[in-house]
Scaffold this motif. Structure first.
Motif, mmCIF file in Angstrom:
data_model
loop_
_atom_site.group_PDB
_atom_site.id
_atom_site.type_symbol
_atom_site.label_atom_id
_atom_site.label_comp_id
_atom_site.label_asym_id
_atom_site.label_seq_id
_atom_site.Cartn_x
_atom_site.Cartn_y
_atom_site.Cartn_z
ATOM 1 N N ALA A 41 48.378 71.145 -3.224
ATOM 2 C CA ALA A 41 49.738 71.144 -3.778
ATOM 3 C C ALA A 41 50.342 72.548 -3.753
ATOM 4 O O ALA A 41 51.535 72.713 -3.494
ATOM 5 N N TRP B 273 51.573 67.262 -0.501
ATOM 6 C CA TRP B 273 51.631 66.306 -1.600
ATOM 7 C C TRP B 273 50.256 65.675 -1.794
ATOM 8 O O TRP B 273 49.765 64.933 -0.967
ATOM 9 N N GLN C 70 47.734 64.241 -5.214
ATOM 10 C CA GLN C 70 47.537 64.075 -6.652
ATOM 11 C C GLN C 70 46.234 63.336 -6.941
ATOM 12 O O GLN C 70 46.126 62.609 -7.921
ATOM 13 N N LYS D 87 44.767 63.940 -10.442
ATOM 14 C CA LYS D 87 45.493 63.213 -11.500
ATOM 15 C C LYS D 87 45.062 61.746 -11.530
ATOM 16 O O LYS D 87 44.840 61.181 -12.606
ATOM 17 N N ASP D 88 44.933 61.150 -10.361
ATOM 18 C CA ASP D 88 44.536 59.741 -10.288
ATOM 19 C C ASP D 88 43.141 59.507 -10.857
ATOM 20 O O ASP D 88 42.855 58.443 -11.399
ATOM 21 N N SER E 141 48.703 66.533 -14.999
ATOM 22 C CA SER E 141 50.013 65.987 -14.643
ATOM 23 C C SER E 141 50.598 66.858 -13.536
ATOM 24 O O SER E 141 50.057 67.915 -13.207
ATOM 25 N N PHE E 142 51.684 66.426 -12.978
ATOM 26 C CA PHE E 142 52.349 67.175 -11.917
ATOM 27 C C PHE E 142 53.823 67.338 -12.259
ATOM 28 O O PHE E 142 54.457 66.398 -12.724
ATOM 29 N N PRO F 92 50.376 70.910 -9.952
ATOM 30 C CA PRO F 92 49.486 70.418 -11.007
ATOM 31 C C PRO F 92 49.539 71.281 -12.269
ATOM 32 O O PRO F 92 49.699 72.490 -12.205
#
Length: 158
Positions: free
Chosen positions: A102, A107, A109, A112-113, A121-122, A132
């Motif tokens: 990031a 892109w 995440q 986060k997943d 969070s982003f 992030p």
């Protein structure tokens, strides 16, 4: 003149900052003094993240998987190495290194997943990939975010 065991001295003087011992362990000194290196915790670990580290002492390797805080390592251990499980399991949290995708404009995440406590969070910004942010108060140090990271940019440490 007495003989000094240099390998044992190095074991205690060169503790890596990123070494993570088992959850709820009392302290590094108590751990290295009382752990017999019997490997019962390694065998009991449900996610197989406990490995032999420096000096044969067990340590956690989050690149394999996460800690589920199942307490099987505690149950398997014959030594009095642990504090009450009513306390926080450890004082470690995740951090994101500069080589995070990031930060490079890509892109991604995946951390986060993988984060069940939703500590990652982003934030959106115009013209950039979402960036992030780790909520240190929400991070349990479980390491679930480490292995899914495609750029190995997440460390879990004190």
């Amino acid at each position: 003149m007495s003989s000094i065991n240099q390998s044992r001295r190095r074991l205690f003087s060169r503790k890596k900052n990123d070494t993570v011992h088992l959850p709820w362990v009392k302290s590094d000194i108590v751990f290295t003094d009382d752990c017999t290196r019997c490997d019962k915790c390694i065998q009991a670990c449900d996610t197989h993240i406990i490995v032999k580290g420096d000096g044969g002492f067990p340590e956690v390797n989050f690149s394999i998987d996460e800690c589920t805080f199942c307490k099987q390592c505690i149950d398997a251990c014959p030594e009095p190495l642990f504090t009450s499980t009513e306390n926080a399991p450890w004082s470690i949290t995740a951090s994101i290194e500069k080589h995070c995708m990031a930060y490079q404009g890509i892109w991604c995440q995946s951390c986060k997943d993988a984060c069940d406590p939703q500590a990652i969070s982003f934030t959106m910004s115009i013209g950039n990939a979402p960036q992030p942010v780790i909520d240190i108060n929400a991070c349990t140090g479980c390491g679930a975010c480490v292995s899914p990271c495609p750029s190995d940019a997440i460390l879990v440490k004190a």
